[in-house]
Design an enzyme around this catalytic site. Structure first.
Site, PDB file in Angstrom:
ATOM      1  N   LYS A 109      -0.146 -16.118  48.458  1.00 46.84           N
ATOM      2  CA  LYS A 109       0.105 -16.356  47.027  1.00 46.84           C
ATOM      3  C   LYS A 109       1.579 -16.555  46.716  1.00 46.84           C
ATOM      4  O   LYS A 109       1.913 -17.248  45.764  1.00 46.84           O
ATOM      5  CB  LYS A 109      -0.465 -15.218  46.178  1.00 46.84           C
ATOM      6  CG  LYS A 109      -1.988 -15.231  46.116  1.00 46.84           C
ATOM      7  CD  LYS A 109      -2.505 -14.494  44.901  1.00 46.84           C
ATOM      8  CE  LYS A 109      -4.003 -14.669  44.744  1.00 46.84           C
ATOM      9  NZ  LYS A 109      -4.575 -13.828  43.718  1.00 46.84           N
ATOM     10  N   LYS A 150     -10.724 -21.059  51.182  1.00 44.65           N
ATOM     11  CA  LYS A 150     -11.809 -20.340  50.507  1.00 44.65           C
ATOM     12  C   LYS A 150     -12.006 -20.873  49.085  1.00 44.65           C
ATOM     13  O   LYS A 150     -11.052 -21.359  48.472  1.00 44.65           O
ATOM     14  CB  LYS A 150     -11.567 -18.826  50.515  1.00 44.65           C
ATOM     15  CG  LYS A 150     -10.490 -18.358  49.593  1.00 44.65           C
ATOM     16  CD  LYS A 150     -10.464 -16.829  49.470  1.00 44.65           C
ATOM     17  CE  LYS A 150      -9.355 -16.468  48.501  1.00 44.65           C
ATOM     18  NZ  LYS A 150      -9.159 -15.084  48.219  1.00 44.65           N
ATOM     19  N   LYS A 177     -10.629 -19.301  42.303  1.00 42.79           N
ATOM     20  CA  LYS A 177     -10.348 -19.705  40.914  1.00 42.79           C
ATOM     21  C   LYS A 177      -8.974 -20.334  40.803  1.00 42.79           C
ATOM     22  O   LYS A 177      -8.680 -21.020  39.839  1.00 42.79           O
ATOM     23  CB  LYS A 177     -10.373 -18.536  39.935  1.00 42.79           C
ATOM     24  CG  LYS A 177     -11.012 -17.295  40.411  1.00 42.79           C
ATOM     25  CD  LYS A 177     -11.026 -16.180  39.395  1.00 42.79           C
ATOM     26  CE  LYS A 177     -11.204 -14.875  40.136  1.00 42.79           C
ATOM     27  NZ  LYS A 177     -11.993 -13.885  39.522  1.00 42.79           N
TER      28      LYS A 177
HETATM   29  P1  TYM Z   1     -11.203 -11.485  43.196  1.00 45.22           P
HETATM   30  O1  TYM Z   1     -11.175 -11.368  41.716  1.00 45.22           O
HETATM   31  O2  TYM Z   1     -10.388 -12.562  43.826  1.00 45.22           O
HETATM   32  O3  TYM Z   1     -12.687 -11.664  43.707  1.00 45.22           O
HETATM   33  C1  TYM Z   1     -13.733 -10.771  43.327  1.00 45.22           C
HETATM   34  C2  TYM Z   1     -14.696 -10.583  44.496  1.00 45.22           C
HETATM   35  O4  TYM Z   1     -15.181 -11.849  44.939  1.00 45.22           O
HETATM   36  C3  TYM Z   1     -14.961 -11.989  46.342  1.00 45.22           C
HETATM   37  N1  TYM Z   1     -14.658 -13.406  46.645  1.00 45.22           N
HETATM   38  C4  TYM Z   1     -15.289 -14.129  47.577  1.00 45.22           C
HETATM   39  N2  TYM Z   1     -16.281 -13.838  48.430  1.00 45.22           N
HETATM   40  C5  TYM Z   1     -16.716 -14.826  49.253  1.00 45.22           C
HETATM   41  N3  TYM Z   1     -16.206 -16.095  49.250  1.00 45.22           N
HETATM   42  C6  TYM Z   1     -15.204 -16.430  48.405  1.00 45.22           C
HETATM   43  N4  TYM Z   1     -14.733 -17.670  48.397  1.00 45.22           N
HETATM   44  C7  TYM Z   1     -14.698 -15.420  47.514  1.00 45.22           C
HETATM   45  N5  TYM Z   1     -13.735 -15.423  46.559  1.00 45.22           N
HETATM   46  C8  TYM Z   1     -13.719 -14.170  46.033  1.00 45.22           C
HETATM   47  C9  TYM Z   1     -13.753 -11.098  46.650  1.00 45.22           C
HETATM   48  O5  TYM Z   1     -13.722 -10.711  47.996  1.00 45.22           O
HETATM   49  C10 TYM Z   1     -13.994  -9.932  45.709  1.00 45.22           C
HETATM   50  O6  TYM Z   1     -14.865  -8.998  46.294  1.00 45.22           O
HETATM   51  N6  TYM Z   1      -8.125  -7.781  44.508  1.00 45.22           N
HETATM   52  C11 TYM Z   1      -9.485  -8.103  44.108  1.00 45.22           C
HETATM   53  C12 TYM Z   1      -9.937  -7.353  42.875  1.00 45.22           C
HETATM   54  C13 TYM Z   1      -9.801  -5.885  43.000  1.00 45.22           C
HETATM   55  C14 TYM Z   1     -10.631  -5.026  43.757  1.00 45.22           C
HETATM   56  C15 TYM Z   1     -10.099  -3.720  43.544  1.00 45.22           C
HETATM   57  C16 TYM Z   1     -11.753  -5.221  44.571  1.00 45.22           C
HETATM   58  C17 TYM Z   1      -8.845  -5.126  42.403  1.00 45.22           C
HETATM   59  N7  TYM Z   1      -9.035  -3.811  42.735  1.00 45.22           N
HETATM   60  C18 TYM Z   1     -10.691  -2.612  44.151  1.00 45.22           C
HETATM   61  C19 TYM Z   1     -12.321  -4.105  45.169  1.00 45.22           C
HETATM   62  C20 TYM Z   1     -11.799  -2.814  44.948  1.00 45.22           C
HETATM   63  C21 TYM Z   1      -9.560  -9.581  43.791  1.00 45.22           C
HETATM   64  O7  TYM Z   1      -8.584 -10.205  43.405  1.00 45.22           O
HETATM   65  O8  TYM Z   1     -10.809 -10.087  43.857  1.00 45.22           O
END
Ligand code: TYM
Length: 339
Positions: free
Chosen positions: A115, A201, A204
């Site tokens: 990022k 991947k 968004k």
């Molecule tokens: P975020 O908002 O990017 O994504 C949310 C969840 O979706 C999963 N994900 C995917 N899985 C498969 N293929 C993809 N292309 C894909 N894109 C996203 C992510 O693995 C995630 O599970 N840092 C985290 C949010 C967060 C979090 C936490 C998660 C903050 N605190 C504590 C778990 C526990 C994030 O940005 O996810």
């Protein structure tokens, strides 16, 4: 069992989020009650400050994400659904854990490298310390299991390292403050890739909307995105080994299998020898069939801002109460006097 997971409310919920994480959240919510456990799901709005953002959009995206999660099947009466900003304990515990997390550990985080890109010096401090907040998110609730996609595995390992070091450094052996959480990563749809590039991947933050299926896309948009998805000229193979070196084909077959709740082998048995001219319409129709009910619920729910705020308000009150004992224990373990 205590299940905890989060999602950033930056933009739409997409197919990667749904298949990689949210569908698992719903399954766990539905399965856990008989085991006497509970689920907490939250919108990581504090994490959204790590990248440039527009405040008014963050507020509306937060409410939209509540509507999307409920539309996917998260039930705010059974799961605790809230946003971080209404539970100050997340930010407090992050600061307490900043004394334990090491620069070297954070320097190894691949998400920061991805990022920040070439502009490391211009990246926000929040982007660098982001994984410590993520550790606080789960440690605060004594999470035992954290359902996430593959891309979050490294952050969860860091959370375990922080918990372990804190327990070692500040707690008696028989009275650790933190539980070490286990990630739960789905074996099939752990990493859904972009429709335009099988090596990136689905995300968004990809500037091209054609790279992802949003849960808010209507049927025509879904069919068009699938029709235009990048592929290769070969027909589909009869076995999974034939997908090696064909990341775009492998991704579309993986999406089909995950949606149909079957395996790659079964999908290939059905489509072996057929070209994408036949496979893509079948995939598009399956996507529309699975996403249309979610989309319809979402469109209805998003209109009622009062109801969405009430869900967050109620969830945050529950979360604050659940967080308090661990936060108190962390303050006490560190020798911080609080009157
Ligand atoms: P975020 O908002 O990017 O994504 C949310 C969840 O979706 C999963 N994900 C995917 N899985 C498969 N293929 C993809 N292309 C894909 N894109 C996203 C992510 O693995 C995630 O599970 N840092 C985290 C949010 C967060 C979090 C936490 C998660 C903050 N605190 C504590 C778990 C526990 C994030 O940005 O996810």
């Amino acid at each position: 069992m205590r299940i905890v997971s989060g999602i950033q409310p930056t933009g739409n919920l997409h197919l990667g989020n749904y298949l990689g994480a949210i569908r698992n959240w719903v399954r766990m919510q539905d399965a856990i009650e008989s085991d006497g456990g509970d689920c907490l799901f939250f919108l990581a709005d504090l994490h959204a400050l790590s990248m440039p953002h527009v405040p008014a959009e963050l507020a509306s995206n937060t409410r939209e994400m509540v509507a999307a999660l409920v539309a996917c099947g998260i039930d705010p009466d059974r799961s605790t659904l809230f946003n971080q900003a209404q539970v100050p304990a997340h930010a407090e515990l992050q600061w307490l854990l900043n004394g334990t997390a090491r620069m070297g550990w954070l320097n190894r985080m691949t998400q920061f490298k991805d990022k920040s890109g070439k502009n490391r010096e211009g990246a926000s401090i929040a982007l660098f310390t982001y994984p410590v907040l993520q550790a606080a998110d789960v440690l605060l609730y004594q999470a035992t299991h954290v359902p996430v996609g593959e891309d979050q595995k490294q952050h969860l390992e860091l959370a375990r390292d922080i918990a372990q070091k804190f327990n070692n450094d500040f707690c008696a052996e028989d009275a650790p403050v933190f539980t070490l959480p286990d990630p739960i990563i789905p074996p099939d749809a752990a990493r859904i890739m972009s429709l335009r590039d099988g090596s990136a991947k689905m995300s968004k933050s990809d500037p091209s909307d054609m790279s992802r299926i949003n849960l808010t896309d209507d049927a025509d948009t879904i069919m068009q995105k699938v029709r235009k998805a990048k592929t290769d000229p070969e027909p589909l193979p009869g076995e999974a080994a034939g997908l090696a070196g064909r990341p775009e084909a492998a991704n579309l077959v993986g999406i089909y299998a995950a949606l149909a709740e079957t395996g790659t082998a079964e999908v290939l048995a059905e489509f072996a020898g057929k070209g994408f001219g036949q496979f893509k319409p079948a995939l598009g129709e399956l996507l529309v069939a699975k996403l249309a009910p979610i989309n319809a619920r979402f469109v209805e729910l998003r209109q009622d801002r009062g109801a969405l705020d009430a869900i967050l308000h109620k969830g945050a009150a529950k979360a604050r109460a659940l967080a308090a004992p661990t936060l108190d224990a962390a303050y006490a373990a560190l020798g911080l006097v609080r009157g």
